[in-house]
Scaffold this motif. Sequence first.
Motif, short mmCIF file in Angstrom:
data_model
loop_
_atom_site.label_atom_id
_atom_site.label_comp_id
_atom_site.label_asym_id
_atom_site.label_seq_id
_atom_site.Cartn_x
_atom_site.Cartn_y
_atom_site.Cartn_z
N ILE A 39 22.82 39.85 54.72
CA ILE A 39 23.62 40.33 55.84
C ILE A 39 22.93 39.82 57.09
O ILE A 39 21.87 40.31 57.45
CB ILE A 39 23.70 41.86 55.88
N ARG A 87 27.36 36.82 57.61
CA ARG A 87 27.88 37.86 56.72
C ARG A 87 27.64 39.21 57.37
O ARG A 87 26.55 39.49 57.87
CB ARG A 87 27.19 37.81 55.37
N TRP A 129 29.06 43.60 57.12
CA TRP A 129 29.84 44.62 56.43
C TRP A 129 30.72 45.31 57.45
O TRP A 129 30.23 45.82 58.47
CB TRP A 129 28.90 45.64 55.78
N PRO A 161 33.89 47.74 56.78
CA PRO A 161 34.87 48.33 55.85
C PRO A 161 36.18 48.75 56.50
O PRO A 161 37.19 48.87 55.81
CB PRO A 161 34.12 49.53 55.27
N ARG A 195 37.23 38.10 54.00
CA ARG A 195 36.87 39.41 53.44
C ARG A 195 36.74 39.32 51.93
O ARG A 195 37.57 38.74 51.25
CB ARG A 195 37.96 40.42 53.78
N ASP A 221 34.32 43.85 48.42
CA ASP A 221 33.34 44.90 48.75
C ASP A 221 33.23 45.16 50.25
O ASP A 221 32.30 45.80 50.70
CB ASP A 221 31.97 44.54 48.17
N ASP A 222 34.20 44.67 51.04
CA ASP A 222 34.28 44.88 52.49
C ASP A 222 33.24 44.11 53.29
O ASP A 222 33.02 44.40 54.46
CB ASP A 222 34.23 46.36 52.86
N TYR A 223 32.59 43.14 52.66
CA TYR A 223 31.73 42.22 53.41
C TYR A 223 32.58 41.03 53.83
O TYR A 223 33.45 40.57 53.08
CB TYR A 223 30.55 41.75 52.55
N TRP A 224 32.34 40.56 55.03
CA TRP A 224 33.06 39.42 55.59
C TRP A 224 32.05 38.29 55.77
O TRP A 224 30.95 38.52 56.28
CB TRP A 224 33.66 39.79 56.93
N SER A 225 32.42 37.05 55.42
CA SER A 225 31.47 35.96 55.54
C SER A 225 32.15 34.61 55.69
O SER A 225 33.33 34.45 55.37
CB SER A 225 30.53 35.93 54.32
#
Length: 115
Positions: free
Chosen positions: A7, A19, A21, A23, A50, A53-57
């Motif tokens: 992250i 990256r 998080w 949500p 997205r 698991d609600d992580y964006w990267s």
Amino acid sequence: MDLAGRIDCTLTAAGAFFRVWAPHAVAVSVAVQDGQDWAGGPGVTHALKRAADDYWSATVPGVAPGQLYRFRIITDDGVALERLDAAARDVISSELTRTGDGRNASIVPDSGPYP
């Protein structure tokens, strides 16, 4: 190095891997600017994707050490937020980088690049 579990912003041979998080977001992007102060406005933005698991990267090409970045988050109730990277390894805190609301810009780290 496995970037999938990180992250933050990590320099790679392909650019910078971002990256975060978020949500309660419906959209997340990263805004990148050159210079020693945050100029405001949208800058150059890049959409993040997205995961379940609600992580964006995303990997953003052309990002270099010393550039400033912030995350732009649109919440599920339509509110647009600008946020610093909570996992940033370096943050500028000076009058040069403060915007009207007092938030400071993060610096893309100068370590790396990683594979």
